[in-house]
Scaffold this motif. Structure first.
Motif, short mmCIF file in Angstrom:
data_model
loop_
_atom_site.label_atom_id
_atom_site.label_comp_id
_atom_site.label_asym_id
_atom_site.label_seq_id
_atom_site.Cartn_x
_atom_site.Cartn_y
_atom_site.Cartn_z
N TYR A 97 7.09 24.25 78.21
CA TYR A 97 7.52 25.03 77.06
C TYR A 97 7.64 26.50 77.44
CZ TYR A 97 2.48 25.84 76.63
OH TYR A 97 1.18 26.16 76.87
N CYS A 105 7.52 26.26 70.30
CA CYS A 105 6.52 25.84 71.29
C CYS A 105 5.22 25.40 70.61
CB CYS A 105 6.24 26.97 72.27
SG CYS A 105 7.70 27.40 73.26
N ALA A 113 3.66 21.62 70.83
CA ALA A 113 2.29 21.40 71.31
C ALA A 113 1.43 20.71 70.24
CB ALA A 113 1.66 22.72 71.73
N SER A 167 -0.23 17.04 70.63
CA SER A 167 -1.68 16.91 70.40
C SER A 167 -1.98 15.88 69.32
CB SER A 167 -2.29 18.26 70.01
OG SER A 167 -2.43 19.09 71.12
N GLY A 194 0.72 20.04 78.97
CA GLY A 194 1.66 21.10 78.62
C GLY A 194 1.57 22.22 79.63
N GLN A 250 -2.95 31.25 77.09
CA GLN A 250 -3.02 29.81 76.88
C GLN A 250 -4.31 29.45 76.14
OE1 GLN A 250 -0.31 28.38 77.34
NE2 GLN A 250 0.33 28.12 79.43
N LEU A 260 -5.45 22.67 69.75
CA LEU A 260 -4.71 21.71 70.58
C LEU A 260 -5.68 20.83 71.37
CD1 LEU A 260 -1.94 24.10 71.94
CD2 LEU A 260 -1.86 22.61 69.92
N ILE A 282 -3.58 22.04 78.52
CA ILE A 282 -2.57 23.09 78.62
C ILE A 282 -2.85 23.87 79.91
CG2 ILE A 282 -1.66 25.20 77.59
CD1 ILE A 282 -0.93 22.70 75.97
#
Length: 157
Positions: A38, A46, A50, A54, A69, A78, A87, A91
């Motif tokens: 993303y 984005c 996400a 999730s 991700g 992040q 999330l 990531i």
């Protein structure tokens, strides 16, 4: 920018994650992996993507698929992104561009007549042998997760 296509081997990578660890392709050996690339954490599309991935983590796990991700954002951004939106997917950050270039998702883009470098929203489904089974480029977020889940479900274990 030319993303990798179905039938190509997924390049190895090792990246820092928002939870303070690292993640590599080898961590998923023998399992299906969905990597969603993303452009920028905490932007509208984005974030929606996400959150959608999730929210479907259990459904992907039920078909033997893991989720990852990846964006170019610094790890601190992040971490805030994961915390702010709760999330549950892993990531990762690729500030060095090594993985993003290897997967062919980093390159020149343009918007409103301005040219810049960035990530083309792309998703890749990798099979249990480390081969890209399916790739989606220029992803539209709406209904995308359901499409990827269906493809993961159809992929042999």
């Amino acid at each position: 920018m030319q993303p990798l296509q179905a039938g190509q081997a997924a390049p190895a990578f090792c990246l820092p994650t928002a939870d303070g660890g690292t993640v590599s392709l080898a961590d998923f050996h023998g399992r299906k992996l969905v990597i969603f690339f993303y452009p920028k954490a905490d932007t509208e599309a984005c974030t929606r993507e996400a959150i959608d991935f999730s929210g479907s983590k259990a459904a992907f796990a039920a078909v033997g698929a893991e989720l990852l991700g990846v964006s170019h954002d610094p790890i601190r951004k992040q971490q805030k992104f994961v915390s702010k939106h709760g999330l549950s997917t892993t990531i990762a950050s690729d500030e060095t561009l090594g993985m993003l270039n290897a997967y062919g998702v980093w390159g020149e883009k343009s918007m409103y007549g301005r040219t810049y470098l960035g990530i083309e929203r792309t998703t890749m489904l990798i099979d249990t042998k480390g081969v890209i089974a399916q790739a989606w480029s220029k992803v539209r977020v709406a209904n995308h997760v359901a499409e990827v889940l269906e493809a993961a479900r159809a992929l042999p274990a």
